[in-house]
Design a protein around this motif. Structure first.
Motif, PDB file in Angstrom:
ATOM      1  N   PHE A  75      67.799 -30.950  96.154  1.00 51.63           N
ATOM      2  CA  PHE A  75      66.601 -30.655  95.366  1.00 51.63           C
ATOM      3  C   PHE A  75      65.335 -31.022  96.124  1.00 51.63           C
ATOM      4  CE2 PHE A  75      69.894 -31.176  92.096  1.00 51.63           C
ATOM      5  CZ  PHE A  75      69.765 -29.958  91.458  1.00 51.63           C
ATOM      6  N   ASP A  76      65.468 -31.787  97.219  1.00 48.90           N
ATOM      7  CA  ASP A  76      64.316 -32.142  98.038  1.00 48.90           C
ATOM      8  C   ASP A  76      63.970 -31.059  99.054  1.00 48.90           C
ATOM      9  OD1 ASP A  76      63.845 -34.558  96.804  1.00 48.90           O
ATOM     10  OD2 ASP A  76      65.039 -35.723  98.218  1.00 48.90           O
ATOM     11  N   VAL A  77      64.852 -30.081  99.238  1.00 41.74           N
ATOM     12  CA  VAL A  77      64.584 -29.013 100.202  1.00 41.74           C
ATOM     13  C   VAL A  77      63.435 -28.145  99.681  1.00 41.74           C
ATOM     14  CG1 VAL A  77      65.512 -26.934 101.302  1.00 41.74           C
ATOM     15  CG2 VAL A  77      66.945 -28.967 101.082  1.00 41.74           C
ATOM     16  N   ARG A  78      62.395 -28.012 100.487  1.00 36.23           N
ATOM     17  CA  ARG A  78      61.260 -27.150 100.124  1.00 36.23           C
ATOM     18  C   ARG A  78      61.521 -25.758 100.676  1.00 36.23           C
ATOM     19  NH1 ARG A  78      59.064 -31.320 102.508  1.00 36.23           N
ATOM     20  NH2 ARG A  78      58.185 -30.050 104.185  1.00 36.23           N
ATOM     21  N   LEU A  79      61.336 -24.753  99.844  1.00 33.32           N
ATOM     22  CA  LEU A  79      61.610 -23.379 100.245  1.00 33.32           C
ATOM     23  C   LEU A  79      60.696 -22.435  99.471  1.00 33.32           C
ATOM     24  CD1 LEU A  79      63.337 -21.238 101.706  1.00 33.32           C
ATOM     25  CD2 LEU A  79      65.035 -21.481  99.883  1.00 33.32           C
ATOM     26  N   THR A 107      60.674 -16.227 104.596  1.00 33.98           N
ATOM     27  CA  THR A 107      60.803 -17.552 103.995  1.00 33.98           C
ATOM     28  C   THR A 107      60.266 -18.633 104.920  1.00 33.98           C
ATOM     29  OG1 THR A 107      63.021 -17.896 104.906  1.00 33.98           O
ATOM     30  CG2 THR A 107      62.872 -16.851 102.736  1.00 33.98           C
ATOM     31  N   GLU A 108      59.830 -19.725 104.298  1.00 32.22           N
ATOM     32  CA  GLU A 108      59.472 -20.959 105.001  1.00 32.22           C
ATOM     33  C   GLU A 108      60.173 -22.096 104.290  1.00 32.22           C
ATOM     34  OE1 GLU A 108      55.374 -21.772 105.655  1.00 32.22           O
ATOM     35  OE2 GLU A 108      54.878 -19.706 106.178  1.00 32.22           O
ATOM     36  N   SER A 109      60.749 -23.023 105.047  1.00 35.89           N
ATOM     37  CA  SER A 109      61.536 -24.082 104.428  1.00 35.89           C
ATOM     38  C   SER A 109      61.545 -25.336 105.282  1.00 35.89           C
ATOM     39  CB  SER A 109      62.977 -23.595 104.219  1.00 35.89           C
ATOM     40  OG  SER A 109      63.783 -24.623 103.677  1.00 35.89           O
ATOM     41  N   SER A 110      61.798 -26.465 104.628  1.00 35.78           N
ATOM     42  CA  SER A 110      62.021 -27.718 105.348  1.00 35.78           C
ATOM     43  C   SER A 110      63.422 -27.752 105.955  1.00 35.78           C
ATOM     44  CB  SER A 110      61.836 -28.905 104.387  1.00 35.78           C
ATOM     45  OG  SER A 110      62.724 -28.802 103.284  1.00 35.78           O
ATOM     46  N   ASP A 111      64.279 -26.794 105.557  1.00 39.30           N
ATOM     47  CA  ASP A 111      65.627 -26.626 106.114  1.00 39.30           C
ATOM     48  C   ASP A 111      65.554 -25.520 107.167  1.00 39.30           C
ATOM     49  OD1 ASP A 111      68.237 -25.898 106.711  1.00 39.30           O
ATOM     50  OD2 ASP A 111      68.911 -25.838 104.629  1.00 39.30           O
ATOM     51  N   ALA A 112      65.830 -25.877 108.432  1.00 37.57           N
ATOM     52  CA  ALA A 112      65.696 -24.906 109.521  1.00 37.57           C
ATOM     53  C   ALA A 112      66.558 -23.668 109.295  1.00 37.57           C
ATOM     54  CB  ALA A 112      66.071 -25.573 110.849  1.00 37.57           C
TER      55      ALA A 112
END
Length: 199
Positions: free
Chosen positions: A15-19, A62-67
């Motif tokens: 739930f902390d992943v920003r997307l 998309t842009e995300s904190s998860d590569a």
């Protein structure tokens, strides 16, 4: 519309992943936040729900904190509204109207605070509201106004009311909310939805 994205990346708290996903068409662009929707067989799913204002092909990125979720690209095709599709409610001076038809919207509302309680047959409640001519329903996502606790089966977060984990969500309960709202919207009902403050 709705678009699903998947990833196998592990995280201590998904739930902390920003997307986010940005949709572009001609000179217009809109960015929507994407939410975590659960996992199956080690594959994690995120969903973005979008409402785009023009028909035609829209590209997204998309842009995300998860590569693994950054730089996903694709396109969606938005068709003209079908006959009978009223669209969304939009402001019309001090009132509301349906976006696609321009018809005025007059609220005939009723409360159904306990609609999501496990002991309530929500389909029967919606049947009655529809037959009685109501078009708007106010529901409470998490009140505890039941002798059996009530709150436990409507808990929105991780853990429990007695031992909450506000860093996570109870996806099963959010899935139920989705189901109830979708059913009501298909009947022509609109909803006023909110969580009651827990003391």
């Amino acid at each position: 519309g709705e678009l699903s994205l998947t990833s196998n990346t592990s995280s201590e708290n998904l739930f902390d992943v920003r997307l986010s996903a940005t949709f572009t068409h001609v000179s217009s662009s809109f960015t929507f936040w994407v939410f975590y929707a659960g996992a199956l067989g080690g594959e994690h799913t995120w969903k973005v729900r979008y409402n785009l204002p023009a028909s035609g092909a829209w590209t997204y990125a998309t842009e995300s904190s998860d590569a693994e979720l950054t730089g996903r690209n694709g396109s969606v095709s938005i068709a003209n509204p079908s006959s009978g599709n009223r669209g969304f409610l939009v402001k019309n001076g001090r009132a509301l109207k349906w976006e696609n038809t321009g018809d005025p919207y007059f609220v005939v509302g009723q409360t159904a605070y306990a609609l999501l309680h496990k002991n309530v047959s929500w389909t029967s409640v919606l049947d009655w509201l529809q037959s009685a001519g109501f078009n708007q329903v106010r529901i409470d996502l998490n009140s505890s106004g039941f002798q059996d606790g009530g709150q436990n089966d409507r808990w929105l977060w991780g853990g429990s009311p007695g031992s909450p984990d506000f860093t996570r969500f109870n996806l099963a309960q959010w899935d139920k909310i989705d189901q109830v709202l979708a059913n009501g919207l298909n009947r022509g009902l609109t909803f006023e939805v909110g969580p009651k403050t827990i003391n």
